[in-house]
Design a protein around this motif. Sequence first.
Motif, PDB file in Angstrom:
ATOM      1  N   ASP A   1       0.860  -1.192   0.000  1.00 14.54           N
ATOM      2  CA  ASP A   1       0.000   0.000   0.000  1.00 14.54           C
ATOM      3  C   ASP A   1       0.888   1.231   0.000  1.00 14.54           C
ATOM      4  OD1 ASP A   1      -2.288   1.518   0.009  1.00 14.54           O
ATOM      5  OD2 ASP A   1      -2.610   1.382   2.178  1.00 14.54           O
TER       6      ASP A   1
ATOM      7  N   TYR B   1       2.969   7.726   3.518  1.00 16.09           N
ATOM      8  CA  TYR B   1       3.222   6.451   4.182  1.00 16.09           C
ATOM      9  C   TYR B   1       3.253   5.330   3.147  1.00 16.09           C
ATOM     10  CZ  TYR B   1      -1.692   5.048   3.667  1.00 16.09           C
ATOM     11  OH  TYR B   1      -2.916   4.707   3.145  1.00 16.09           O
TER      12      TYR B   1
ATOM     13  N   ARG C   1       3.087   0.807   3.157  1.00 17.56           N
ATOM     14  CA  ARG C   1       2.874  -0.391   3.960  1.00 17.56           C
ATOM     15  C   ARG C   1       3.623  -1.555   3.314  1.00 17.56           C
ATOM     16  NH1 ARG C   1      -3.171  -2.595   5.713  1.00 17.56           N
ATOM     17  NH2 ARG C   1      -2.503  -4.465   6.860  1.00 17.56           N
TER      18      ARG C   1
ATOM     19  N   SER D   1       4.818  -5.786   3.850  1.00 18.07           N
ATOM     20  CA  SER D   1       4.833  -7.054   4.580  1.00 18.07           C
ATOM     21  C   SER D   1       6.135  -7.765   4.234  1.00 18.07           C
ATOM     22  CB  SER D   1       3.631  -7.915   4.200  1.00 18.07           C
ATOM     23  OG  SER D   1       3.693  -8.291   2.837  1.00 18.07           O
TER      24      SER D   1
ATOM     25  N   ASP E   1       3.898  -7.016   9.252  1.00 11.21           N
ATOM     26  CA  ASP E   1       3.140  -6.103   8.394  1.00 11.21           C
ATOM     27  C   ASP E   1       3.302  -4.725   9.011  1.00 11.21           C
ATOM     28  OD1 ASP E   1       1.433  -4.858   6.661  1.00 11.21           O
ATOM     29  OD2 ASP E   1      -0.382  -5.893   7.310  1.00 11.21           O
ATOM     30  N   THR E   2       4.096  -3.865   8.358  1.00 14.37           N
ATOM     31  CA  THR E   2       4.530  -2.615   8.991  1.00 14.37           C
ATOM     32  C   THR E   2       4.164  -1.404   8.138  1.00 14.37           C
ATOM     33  OG1 THR E   2       6.391  -3.783  10.005  1.00 14.37           O
ATOM     34  CG2 THR E   2       6.536  -1.382   9.894  1.00 14.37           C
ATOM     35  N   LYS E   3       3.761  -0.339   8.828  1.00 14.84           N
ATOM     36  CA  LYS E   3       3.505   0.933   8.175  1.00 14.84           C
ATOM     37  C   LYS E   3       4.721   1.831   8.373  1.00 14.84           C
ATOM     38  CE  LYS E   3       0.254   4.856   8.221  1.00 14.84           C
ATOM     39  NZ  LYS E   3      -0.965   5.417   8.864  1.00 14.84           N
TER      40      LYS E   3
ATOM     41  N   GLU F   1       5.942   5.552   7.959  1.00 13.78           N
ATOM     42  CA  GLU F   1       5.577   6.940   7.699  1.00 13.78           C
ATOM     43  C   GLU F   1       6.787   7.651   7.111  1.00 13.78           C
ATOM     44  OE1 GLU F   1       3.655   8.931  10.889  1.00 13.78           O
ATOM     45  OE2 GLU F   1       2.398   7.195  11.424  1.00 13.78           O
TER      46      GLU F   1
ATOM     47  N   THR G   1       7.897   4.034  12.226  1.00 13.55           N
ATOM     48  CA  THR G   1       7.343   2.736  11.828  1.00 13.55           C
ATOM     49  C   THR G   1       6.361   2.284  12.898  1.00 13.55           C
ATOM     50  OG1 THR G   1       9.065   1.423  12.936  1.00 13.55           O
ATOM     51  CG2 THR G   1       9.492   2.105  10.668  1.00 13.55           C
TER      52      THR G   1
ATOM     53  N   MET H   1       1.095  -2.972  11.685  1.00 14.82           N
ATOM     54  CA  MET H   1      -0.299  -2.934  11.258  1.00 14.82           C
ATOM     55  C   MET H   1      -1.082  -4.110  11.837  1.00 14.82           C
ATOM     56  SD  MET H   1      -0.564  -0.183   9.539  1.00 14.82           S
ATOM     57  CE  MET H   1      -2.165  -0.381   8.763  1.00 14.82           C
TER      58      MET H   1
END
Length: 394
Positions: A334, A341, A343, A345, A366-368, A370, A383, A386
């Motif tokens: 994403d 941001y 996203r 995995s 699974d990390t966002k 920014e 970070t 998610m």
Amino acid sequence: MEDGRSGTPRPPRRVPAGAGTLTQLEAPSRSSGPVAPPRGPWIFGRILGGLLVLIVIVAAGAGAGWFIRQESLQLNTDEVLKSVGPSVVRVLASTCAGTGEASGVLIDNGRILTATSAIEEPRSIVVVMPDGRIRRANLLGTSTDGVAVLQSIGFDGAPLHLPPANPEPKAERALVGYTAAGKQVINAIGSTAEPTALGEVMNAAKLGGPVVDKTGGLIGLVVGDTVQASTIVGLDKLRGYVAPAPTGLTVGAGGTCDQSHGPQAAIAPMLQVANTPLAVEVQKLLASYLTLENRQDFAALRPLYSPRFARGLTEEQDRAKHQTSYFFSPKLTDLAADGSYARMSYNVLFAATATGADGQNCSRLDTKFELVRSKGKLVIDRTSPMSPAIPCDS
């Protein structure tokens, strides 16, 4: 009559009935001497003709036999890959001394053969199956010629068989293994009588790959400390390593180093978003982040962080968090339209004794991320997870 002849003319001479005309009469034949008897058959010629026919038949038979034999020795790489591919895995490890990357082959009951050079003094090992599933593995033993035997946990694939006899010297062979990007491939490598130089088809990730015959039988394993030193361990030795009571193996020992590492090759997340200029920019940023983390070059990571993020995560803290970790199989899932941001995995391999490991050695994250711009470049500002981390083999 005045001349004294009778006045009555004489009748014409009669020709006997059935006599031919003058044109039908044949001149009498002349004798040309005794007639030669008819010539008998030419015995030598008949023998020679039969011999020529025999030579043609034998030559045709020999040609057909040669063609059939050549066909029996040839190998179709596409067909072989279909049959053996499900049994060939990718081996990844975080180690104190090994390269951390190899190919491997399932032999029976979850046991896998691979190259010792990949898993020397391991802190953690996983095998990645062709369908992407991940399974933990333990080191059972190693041989002096570079073969390692692993015990996978939960691998349910079909094992390769070992043929009852060594292949013919001129029978074609193939090597099955993985590229550094994790793609399974097959390469023809000639025969034992006329081999192809391994250096022509090798990369580091193919070490530990099986050598197979046209039926998909396991007839060798490629091992070596480097690609340049790669060699093939033959069928006779492999029999001892895969026997129910193995011979020639030394019990494998795990590593005890505080800081272990996995493969050092550059990696990049696979794009699962639109391939826009912004997506490519973010992909490059996260690729640099993952590659430097895997190489544990924590000083080089600092320019990828915003000033705020760098203040909250010192170089020493970064090292303490990732001193046994290895990231693999990332996907960019994403991306904000303004680039604020992204996203991602990915999987992370680590020592089972690492802080927060709870006895596991591989998690899926699974990390966002920014992102902000600093001096015109996108950098990581923060970070956040998610979703909770889950075991890779769940």
